[in-house]
Design a protein around this motif. Structure first.
Motif, PDB file in Angstrom:
ATOM      1  N   GLU A 125       0.829  -1.198   0.000  1.00  0.00           N
ATOM      2  CA  GLU A 125       0.000   0.000   0.000  1.00  0.00           C
ATOM      3  C   GLU A 125       0.873   1.261   0.000  1.00  0.00           C
ATOM      4  N   GLU A 126       0.320   2.373  -0.476  1.00  0.00           N
ATOM      5  CA  GLU A 126       1.074   3.633  -0.486  1.00  0.00           C
ATOM      6  C   GLU A 126       1.458   4.029   0.937  1.00  0.00           C
ATOM      7  N   PHE A 127       0.508   3.894   1.847  1.00  0.00           N
ATOM      8  CA  PHE A 127       0.758   4.163   3.263  1.00  0.00           C
ATOM      9  C   PHE A 127       0.523   2.847   4.013  1.00  0.00           C
ATOM     10  N   PRO A 128       1.555   2.014   4.140  1.00  0.00           N
ATOM     11  CA  PRO A 128       1.381   0.664   4.691  1.00  0.00           C
ATOM     12  C   PRO A 128       0.720   0.677   6.066  1.00  0.00           C
ATOM     13  N   ARG A 129      -0.285  -0.168   6.217  1.00  0.00           N
ATOM     14  CA  ARG A 129      -0.927  -0.293   7.522  1.00  0.00           C
ATOM     15  C   ARG A 129      -0.351  -1.483   8.266  1.00  0.00           C
ATOM     16  N   VAL A 130      -0.410  -1.423   9.576  1.00  0.00           N
ATOM     17  CA  VAL A 130       0.072  -2.495  10.445  1.00  0.00           C
ATOM     18  C   VAL A 130      -1.148  -3.126  11.104  1.00  0.00           C
ATOM     19  N   GLU A 131      -1.222  -4.448  11.105  1.00  0.00           N
ATOM     20  CA  GLU A 131      -2.430  -5.078  11.617  1.00  0.00           C
ATOM     21  C   GLU A 131      -2.141  -6.428  12.261  1.00  0.00           C
ATOM     22  N   PHE A 132      -3.062  -6.817  13.118  1.00  0.00           N
ATOM     23  CA  PHE A 132      -3.085  -8.143  13.738  1.00  0.00           C
ATOM     24  C   PHE A 132      -3.892  -9.057  12.820  1.00  0.00           C
ATOM     25  N   THR A 133      -3.386 -10.277  12.589  1.00  0.00           N
ATOM     26  CA  THR A 133      -4.139 -11.198  11.743  1.00  0.00           C
ATOM     27  C   THR A 133      -3.842 -12.643  12.112  1.00  0.00           C
ATOM     28  N   ARG A 134      -4.845 -13.485  11.923  1.00  0.00           N
ATOM     29  CA  ARG A 134      -4.656 -14.934  12.033  1.00  0.00           C
ATOM     30  C   ARG A 134      -4.652 -15.592  10.656  1.00  0.00           C
ATOM     31  N   LYS A 135      -4.968 -14.805   9.630  1.00  0.00           N
ATOM     32  CA  LYS A 135      -4.987 -15.316   8.260  1.00  0.00           C
ATOM     33  C   LYS A 135      -4.131 -14.408   7.393  1.00  0.00           C
ATOM     34  N   PRO A 136      -2.814 -14.562   7.464  1.00  0.00           N
ATOM     35  CA  PRO A 136      -1.922 -13.656   6.734  1.00  0.00           C
ATOM     36  C   PRO A 136      -2.061 -13.784   5.220  1.00  0.00           C
ATOM     37  N   GLU A 137      -1.837 -12.651   4.556  1.00  0.00           N
ATOM     38  CA  GLU A 137      -1.856 -12.634   3.093  1.00  0.00           C
ATOM     39  C   GLU A 137      -0.573 -13.280   2.563  1.00  0.00           C
ATOM     40  N   SER A 138      -0.620 -13.752   1.324  1.00  0.00           N
ATOM     41  CA  SER A 138       0.547 -14.404   0.726  1.00  0.00           C
ATOM     42  C   SER A 138       1.387 -13.445  -0.114  1.00  0.00           C
ATOM     43  N   LEU A 160       3.965  -0.061  20.275  1.00  0.00           N
ATOM     44  CA  LEU A 160       4.840   0.362  19.184  1.00  0.00           C
ATOM     45  C   LEU A 160       4.229   1.517  18.397  1.00  0.00           C
ATOM     46  N   GLN A 161       2.900   1.568  18.356  1.00  0.00           N
ATOM     47  CA  GLN A 161       2.254   2.664  17.639  1.00  0.00           C
ATOM     48  C   GLN A 161       2.511   4.001  18.322  1.00  0.00           C
ATOM     49  N   LYS A 162       2.692   3.984  19.630  1.00  0.00           N
ATOM     50  CA  LYS A 162       3.007   5.223  20.345  1.00  0.00           C
ATOM     51  C   LYS A 162       4.383   5.752  19.964  1.00  0.00           C
ATOM     52  N   ILE A 163       5.264   4.859  19.509  1.00  0.00           N
ATOM     53  CA  ILE A 163       6.615   5.262  19.124  1.00  0.00           C
ATOM     54  C   ILE A 163       6.692   5.586  17.639  1.00  0.00           C
ATOM     55  N   PHE A 164       6.216   4.669  16.796  1.00  0.00           N
ATOM     56  CA  PHE A 164       6.385   4.809  15.347  1.00  0.00           C
ATOM     57  C   PHE A 164       5.175   5.446  14.657  1.00  0.00           C
ATOM     58  N   LYS A 165       4.067   5.584  15.375  1.00  0.00           N
ATOM     59  CA  LYS A 165       2.905   6.354  14.920  1.00  0.00           C
ATOM     60  C   LYS A 165       2.353   5.901  13.558  1.00  0.00           C
ATOM     61  N   PHE A 166       2.311   4.590  13.350  1.00  0.00           N
ATOM     62  CA  PHE A 166       1.775   4.038  12.112  1.00  0.00           C
ATOM     63  C   PHE A 166       0.254   3.917  12.200  1.00  0.00           C
ATOM     64  N   ARG A 167      -0.383   3.690  11.062  1.00  0.00           N
ATOM     65  CA  ARG A 167      -1.834   3.541  11.043  1.00  0.00           C
ATOM     66  C   ARG A 167      -2.229   2.065  11.138  1.00  0.00           C
ATOM     67  N   THR A 168      -3.374   1.813  11.735  1.00  0.00           N
ATOM     68  CA  THR A 168      -3.914   0.455  11.839  1.00  0.00           C
ATOM     69  C   THR A 168      -5.304   0.365  11.215  1.00  0.00           C
ATOM     70  N   CYS A 169      -5.778   1.456  10.623  1.00  0.00           N
ATOM     71  CA  CYS A 169      -7.129   1.491  10.053  1.00  0.00           C
ATOM     72  C   CYS A 169      -7.159   0.791   8.687  1.00  0.00           C
ATOM     73  N   GLU A 205       6.642   9.436   1.416  1.00  0.00           N
ATOM     74  CA  GLU A 205       8.043   9.109   1.681  1.00  0.00           C
ATOM     75  C   GLU A 205       8.353   9.117   3.174  1.00  0.00           C
ATOM     76  N   GLU A 206       7.853  10.142   3.875  1.00  0.00           N
ATOM     77  CA  GLU A 206       8.114  10.229   5.320  1.00  0.00           C
ATOM     78  C   GLU A 206       7.443   9.083   6.061  1.00  0.00           C
ATOM     79  N   TYR A 207       6.210   8.749   5.666  1.00  0.00           N
ATOM     80  CA  TYR A 207       5.497   7.668   6.333  1.00  0.00           C
ATOM     81  C   TYR A 207       6.200   6.328   6.113  1.00  0.00           C
ATOM     82  N   LEU A 214      10.283   0.930  11.864  1.00  0.00           N
ATOM     83  CA  LEU A 214       9.531  -0.082  12.608  1.00  0.00           C
ATOM     84  C   LEU A 214      10.029  -1.471  12.254  1.00  0.00           C
ATOM     85  N   ARG A 215      10.264  -1.726  10.971  1.00  0.00           N
ATOM     86  CA  ARG A 215      10.730  -3.040  10.551  1.00  0.00           C
ATOM     87  C   ARG A 215      12.126  -3.339  11.095  1.00  0.00           C
TER      88      ARG A 215
END
Length: 448
Positions: A125-138, A160-169, A205-207, A214-215
């Motif tokens: 994604e242009e602005f990669p989201r971070v998420e919890f999942t039990r069914k990961p994408e391939s 970690l979101q408090k530090i790196f401020k990524f989106r989860t939506c 670019e900044e995001y 984070l990685r």
């Protein structure tokens, strides 16, 4: 015969191995990962701990020997080792990496039949989201895991979101689409836990640079990351980009002090609950037996500048929503050093004196950030002014308890009640506003 005796004497005598139940008593009382081994030296189980000695020692009790989930494991433990980490988050991430690399037998057998949880970054994604999942994408994702605790993984993502401020939506955000500039960000942006790409407040670019950092952390490269951040901070300071330098400095400080003494399961995302303002206001009327539904709520918070200069914030909500024109900032004038109670007395006194002098109405509810001590300090200020005070309460962060004047025991509202969510919204916004002022002053002090 003599030569035979000589050969026997020169052979090394094998030292007896310390039994694992005795060995764990020497473990440090620090967070980390423990590795259980069988008689052949193979790792058969990897676990994490906030306190290595206590957690590892719990496997050598009579209860563990008979409990269904551990009864088969305990008899096979011939040795046990540990690796110390800086925090519970580091331990959780290290545990997942070791399980993935070693694939210990009992890490599979001791779990239920649910799919293991993963932390997934949608890097496509242009602005990669971070998420919890039990069914990961391939495809189009970067996976971290598997993790052994879903609740702790959710807590780790929140921390970690408090530090790196990524989106989860789940929004599909595209930088070229100008319509996103009119999108209203969620509460996470207001409390400085997300850089709000949904409102295009940050470039692509900044995001993506934040996601790269984070990685690095998730890959176990925290030391290298901090060194890189220090170089970036110094470069930003030389270029007179003081806000950027201050932001990086705060990120370094958060990474270096990632010491989570609480339980990771207690960390919740604020945006998980939708805040219905009208339901929240009606809930406050009912809970506190108010004569009518409140319209104006003001929240007060105190912040300290490196233990020296103290500042305060006041936020105003009308009909349950932030009213930015009503926000105020205060520099504490009459208090030396750190004294939250005296600082609260000054702020409340100055605010209510001004309203009284100008003939303006008091808020329907004045919310103090803190416990009973902060509430009493506010009430003392009102008594000194000899005024009819507004309904004043305080909200303590630790247990989210609400203190009310004249009542010895606090109110414990349901964590899912609309009334508590609205109070938390006001409290978090006042804290964010105080910290923003705090950071501005600290930046001037540090990079002047």
């Amino acid at each position: 015969m003599e030569r035979e005796n000589s050969d026997q004497t020169s052979s090394p005598v094998p030292q007896p191995m310390t039994p694992p139940h005795d060995k764990v008593r020497t473990f440090p009382q620090k967070p980390g990962v423990y590795l259980m081994k069988d008689r052949l030296g193979r790792v058969i189980y990897v676990g994490k701990a906030v306190n290595l000695r206590s957690r590892a020692g719990s496997y050598f009790t009579s209860a563990a020997a008979t409990e269904m989930r551990t009864a088969n494991l305990v008899p096979e433990i011939a040795d046990i080792d540990f690796l110390v980490t800086d925090s519970e988050v580091d331990a959780l991430l290290l545990e997942s990496r070791l399980i993935k690399d070693i694939q210990p037998r009992f890490n599979q057998e001791l779990k239920d039949d649910k799919t293991f949880p993963y932390l997934q970054i949608r890097i496509g994604e242009e602005f990669p989201r971070v998420e919890f999942t039990r069914k990961p994408e391939s495809k189009g994702v970067k996976l971290y895991g598997p993790f052994t605790s879903a609740k702790k993984l959710r807590g780790t993502i929140a921390v970690l979101q408090k530090i790196f401020k990524f989106r989860t939506c789940p929004l599909d955000i595209q930088e070229e689409d100008e319509r996103w500039r009119w999108f209203r960000p969620c509460l996470l942006a207001n409390i400085n836990q997300c850089t709000a790409p949904c409102n295009l407040r940050i470039s692509k670019e900044e995001y993506r640079e934040d996601i790269r950092r984070l990685r690095m952390f998730l890959d176990g490269k925290k030391t290298r990351l901090i060194a890189e951040l220090r170089r970036d901070m110094q470069a930003a300071s030389k270029e007179l980009k003081f806000e950027k330098a201050a932001r990086i400095r705060d990120e370094i400080h958060a990474l270096e002090n990632l010491n989570l003494r609480g339980n990771l399961e207690d960390h919740q995302q604020p945006e998980v609950f939708y805040i219905d303002p009208q339901k929240g206001l009606r809930g406050l009327k009912k809970v506190f037996d108010l004569p009518e539904v409140p319209r104006v709520i003001e929240g007060v918070d105190i912040a300290h500048l490196q233990g020296g200069e103290t500042v305060a914030s006041l936020v105003q909500f009308i009909d349950g929503l932030p009213f930015k024109h009503g926000y105020r900032r205060f520099k504490i004038r009459t208090v030396d050093g750190v004294d939250d109670f005296a600082s609260m007395r000054e702020v409340v006194s100055r605010r209510l004196s001004r309203l009284s002098r100008d003939g303006d109405a008091f808020p329907d509810i004045l919310l103090i950030d803190g416990g009973k001590g902060q509430l009493n300090a506010a009430l003392q200020a009102m008594k000194a002014l000899d005024i009819d005070p507004p309904f004043t309460i305080s909200l303590a962060k630790r247990e989210e308890e609400v203190y009310v004047p004249g009542e010895s025991e606090p109110h414990r509202l349901s964590r899912h009640s609309y009334a508590l969510r609205l109070l938390q919204y006001v409290r978090d916004e006042s804290h964010r506003f105080a910290q923003a002022y705090h950071h501005t002053l600290r930046s001037k002090s540090t990079f002047k």
